[in-house]
Design a protein around this motif. Structure first.
Motif, PDB file in Angstrom:
ATOM      1  N   ILE A 232       0.840  -1.202   0.000  1.00  0.00           N
ATOM      2  CA  ILE A 232       0.000   0.000   0.000  1.00  0.00           C
ATOM      3  C   ILE A 232       0.877   1.253   0.000  1.00  0.00           C
ATOM      4  O   ILE A 232       0.559   2.250  -0.672  1.00  0.00           O
ATOM      5  CB  ILE A 232      -0.941   0.001   1.217  1.00  0.00           C
ATOM      6  CG1 ILE A 232      -1.934  -1.168   1.122  1.00  0.00           C
ATOM      7  CG2 ILE A 232      -1.711   1.320   1.310  1.00  0.00           C
ATOM      8  CD1 ILE A 232      -2.785  -1.342   2.368  1.00  0.00           C
ATOM      9  N   SER A 233       1.977   1.211   0.738  1.00  0.00           N
ATOM     10  CA  SER A 233       2.893   2.354   0.778  1.00  0.00           C
ATOM     11  C   SER A 233       3.439   2.659  -0.605  1.00  0.00           C
ATOM     12  O   SER A 233       3.457   3.821  -1.040  1.00  0.00           O
ATOM     13  CB  SER A 233       4.038   2.061   1.745  1.00  0.00           C
ATOM     14  OG  SER A 233       5.001   3.082   1.707  1.00  0.00           O
ATOM     15  N   LEU A 234       3.872   1.629  -1.326  1.00  0.00           N
ATOM     16  CA  LEU A 234       4.382   1.835  -2.686  1.00  0.00           C
ATOM     17  C   LEU A 234       3.275   2.347  -3.602  1.00  0.00           C
ATOM     18  O   LEU A 234       3.471   3.274  -4.391  1.00  0.00           O
ATOM     19  CB  LEU A 234       4.956   0.528  -3.231  1.00  0.00           C
ATOM     20  CG  LEU A 234       6.244   0.022  -2.587  1.00  0.00           C
ATOM     21  CD1 LEU A 234       6.582  -1.369  -3.125  1.00  0.00           C
ATOM     22  CD2 LEU A 234       7.395   0.974  -2.853  1.00  0.00           C
ATOM     23  N   GLU A 235       2.108   1.731  -3.494  1.00  0.00           N
ATOM     24  CA  GLU A 235       0.973   2.104  -4.340  1.00  0.00           C
ATOM     25  C   GLU A 235       0.581   3.558  -4.134  1.00  0.00           C
ATOM     26  O   GLU A 235       0.242   4.274  -5.089  1.00  0.00           O
ATOM     27  CB  GLU A 235      -0.197   1.182  -4.009  1.00  0.00           C
ATOM     28  CG  GLU A 235      -1.450   1.370  -4.847  1.00  0.00           C
ATOM     29  CD  GLU A 235      -2.516   0.387  -4.413  1.00  0.00           C
ATOM     30  OE1 GLU A 235      -2.762  -0.583  -5.150  1.00  0.00           O
ATOM     31  OE2 GLU A 235      -3.103   0.565  -3.313  1.00  0.00           O
ATOM     32  N   SER A 236       0.646   4.022  -2.894  1.00  0.00           N
ATOM     33  CA  SER A 236       0.203   5.385  -2.579  1.00  0.00           C
ATOM     34  C   SER A 236       1.158   6.441  -3.110  1.00  0.00           C
ATOM     35  O   SER A 236       0.765   7.590  -3.312  1.00  0.00           O
ATOM     36  CB  SER A 236       0.043   5.547  -1.069  1.00  0.00           C
ATOM     37  OG  SER A 236       1.309   5.522  -0.433  1.00  0.00           O
ATOM     38  N   GLN A 237       2.430   6.070  -3.334  1.00  0.00           N
ATOM     39  CA  GLN A 237       3.414   7.044  -3.777  1.00  0.00           C
ATOM     40  C   GLN A 237       3.792   6.899  -5.250  1.00  0.00           C
ATOM     41  O   GLN A 237       4.491   7.752  -5.795  1.00  0.00           O
ATOM     42  CB  GLN A 237       4.681   6.922  -2.925  1.00  0.00           C
ATOM     43  CG  GLN A 237       4.461   7.292  -1.467  1.00  0.00           C
ATOM     44  CD  GLN A 237       3.892   8.677  -1.312  1.00  0.00           C
ATOM     45  OE1 GLN A 237       4.308   9.602  -2.003  1.00  0.00           O
ATOM     46  NE2 GLN A 237       2.926   8.838  -0.428  1.00  0.00           N
ATOM     47  N   ALA A 238       3.335   5.835  -5.881  1.00  0.00           N
ATOM     48  CA  ALA A 238       3.658   5.618  -7.293  1.00  0.00           C
ATOM     49  C   ALA A 238       2.913   6.611  -8.176  1.00  0.00           C
ATOM     50  O   ALA A 238       1.832   7.092  -7.832  1.00  0.00           O
ATOM     51  CB  ALA A 238       3.308   4.189  -7.701  1.00  0.00           C
ATOM     52  N   SER A 239       3.495   6.923  -9.305  1.00  0.00           N
ATOM     53  CA  SER A 239       2.814   7.764 -10.289  1.00  0.00           C
ATOM     54  C   SER A 239       2.121   6.906 -11.342  1.00  0.00           C
ATOM     55  O   SER A 239       1.169   7.344 -11.981  1.00  0.00           O
ATOM     56  CB  SER A 239       3.816   8.695 -10.978  1.00  0.00           C
ATOM     57  OG  SER A 239       4.855   7.946 -11.603  1.00  0.00           O
ATOM     58  N   ARG A 240       2.603   5.664 -11.492  1.00  0.00           N
ATOM     59  CA  ARG A 240       2.029   4.765 -12.490  1.00  0.00           C
ATOM     60  C   ARG A 240       2.078   3.333 -11.982  1.00  0.00           C
ATOM     61  O   ARG A 240       3.030   2.932 -11.310  1.00  0.00           O
ATOM     62  CB  ARG A 240       2.805   4.867 -13.806  1.00  0.00           C
ATOM     63  CG  ARG A 240       2.199   4.060 -14.957  1.00  0.00           C
ATOM     64  CD  ARG A 240       3.075   4.135 -16.192  1.00  0.00           C
ATOM     65  NE  ARG A 240       2.506   3.390 -17.302  1.00  0.00           N
ATOM     66  CZ  ARG A 240       3.174   3.032 -18.401  1.00  0.00           C
ATOM     67  NH1 ARG A 240       4.445   3.394 -18.535  1.00  0.00           N
ATOM     68  NH2 ARG A 240       2.593   2.354 -19.360  1.00  0.00           N
ATOM     69  N   MET A 241       1.039   2.577 -12.327  1.00  0.00           N
ATOM     70  CA  MET A 241       0.963   1.173 -11.942  1.00  0.00           C
ATOM     71  C   MET A 241       0.523   0.373 -13.161  1.00  0.00           C
ATOM     72  O   MET A 241      -0.493   0.672 -13.776  1.00  0.00           O
ATOM     73  CB  MET A 241      -0.035   0.996 -10.796  1.00  0.00           C
ATOM     74  CG  MET A 241      -0.303  -0.439 -10.378  1.00  0.00           C
ATOM     75  SD  MET A 241      -1.486  -0.451  -8.982  1.00  0.00           S
ATOM     76  CE  MET A 241      -1.750  -2.197  -8.762  1.00  0.00           C
ATOM     77  N   ARG A 242       1.324  -0.627 -13.517  1.00  0.00           N
ATOM     78  CA  ARG A 242       0.973  -1.543 -14.598  1.00  0.00           C
ATOM     79  C   ARG A 242       0.765  -2.912 -13.991  1.00  0.00           C
ATOM     80  O   ARG A 242       1.606  -3.378 -13.219  1.00  0.00           O
ATOM     81  CB  ARG A 242       2.092  -1.583 -15.645  1.00  0.00           C
ATOM     82  CG  ARG A 242       2.174  -0.336 -16.514  1.00  0.00           C
ATOM     83  CD  ARG A 242       3.496  -0.245 -17.259  1.00  0.00           C
ATOM     84  NE  ARG A 242       4.576   0.155 -16.356  1.00  0.00           N
ATOM     85  CZ  ARG A 242       5.845   0.283 -16.727  1.00  0.00           C
ATOM     86  NH1 ARG A 242       6.210  -0.008 -17.964  1.00  0.00           N
ATOM     87  NH2 ARG A 242       6.762   0.668 -15.853  1.00  0.00           N
TER      88      ARG A 242
END
Length: 286
Positions: A105-115
């Motif tokens: 969740i921490s990574l997801e919240s700070q990412a600009s893009r998710m594939r």
């Protein structure tokens, strides 16, 4: 392969090392600027030890880093709050969520893009409450009702990243099996398919369906997620989810391999427009 916290330390350290060398400073010179011993700079840069957000600020100031987004991202990797001073909302669920999930969740919240490639279930960011409940109940046997409610609450809270400013850019390839697997019953699936079509029309979402007729494909070994971050590709990471843990791949060779795999999957999948029609057809009983 590393766990999430180790990946963050290594990536933070690598970025700090790059910033230092970009200024022409040696590790010893940097240490003297911030009042540290040289060994501490080395441990931070190799990811051998963690570093507090206040220490990261000292280094960034010493290196003359003024880019606000880059500073914020590196401070987040060190465990800081976001720029608005808001605590990470998932901290309230520390007693319920396993560390690997909190880290995701921490990574997801700070990412600009998710594939993401999904071969079994609808991506969590696009699930309806009823679908999320049915999936969670099936995945964790014997779950108490109150804990189930909490996990569904977390799943829905994660979806705020699609409404933030700027929003997370989500590119998802869904195997057709995801759409045809009846989760929670016909009514739940009907609403879930509607939700997918609603999400697919958002400018920050690119949704593609990989039909069963496409046969075997490069993603048949399992789902994966690629997180990308603003300003630097050096922080990108691949996440592979398993039943009891998650693996994080950070080597450039791994990132390149999974990026190429995702590009191939997008090429063989239906276009976003045709995918919308395909989902609608499944919803109509085709």
């Amino acid at each position: 392969m590393q766990n999430g916290p180790a990946v963050r330390r290594r990536k933070l350290g690598a970025e700090l090392r790059a910033l230092r060398t970009g200024t022409g400073l040696t590790s010893g010179e940097a240490a003297r600027l911030v009042g540290w011993h040289q060994s501490k700079v080395s441990r931070v840069e190799t990811g051998a030890s963690g570093v507090k957000p206040t220490d990261v600020r000292l280094l960034l100031d010493a290196y003359g880093v003024t880019d606000i987004q880059l500073r914020e991202l590196l401070l987040i990797l060190a465990g800081s709050e976001d720029a608005g001073g808001r605590h990470h909302w998932w901290h309230a669920y520390r007693g319920v969520l396993p560390p690997t999930y909190r880290d995701f969740i921490s990574l997801e919240s700070q990412a600009s893009r998710m594939r993401t490639l999904e071969t079994a279930v609808v991506p969590g960011l696009l699930q309806t409450p009823e679908y999320a409940r049915a999936v969670t109940r099936a995945a964790v046997e014997g779950l108490a009702e109150d804990r189930l409610d909490t996990l569904v609450e977390v799943r829905l809270a994660r979806q705020d990243v699609l409404r933030s400013q700027p929003p997370l850019e989500l590119s998802a390839v869904l195997d057709e099996a995801v759409l045809r697997r009846e989760v929670g019953g016909p009514d739940v699936m009907a609403r879930q398919l509607e939700r997918l079509m609603e999400a697919a029309r958002l400018p920050q979402v690119r949704l593609q369906v990989l039909p069963l007729a496409a046969g075997a494909h490069i993603g048949i070994t399992g789902p994966f997620v690629i997180f990308s971050f603003p300003n630097t590709s050096d922080l990108d990471v691949v996440v592979l989810d398993h039943l009891t843990s998650s693996l994080y791949l950070e080597r450039k060779e791994d990132l390149q391999a999974y990026t190429e795999a995702f590009n191939t999957l997008q090429f063989h999948a239906l276009s976003p427009e045709d995918s919308l029609d395909y989902i609608a057809g499944i919803g109509d009983g085709a």
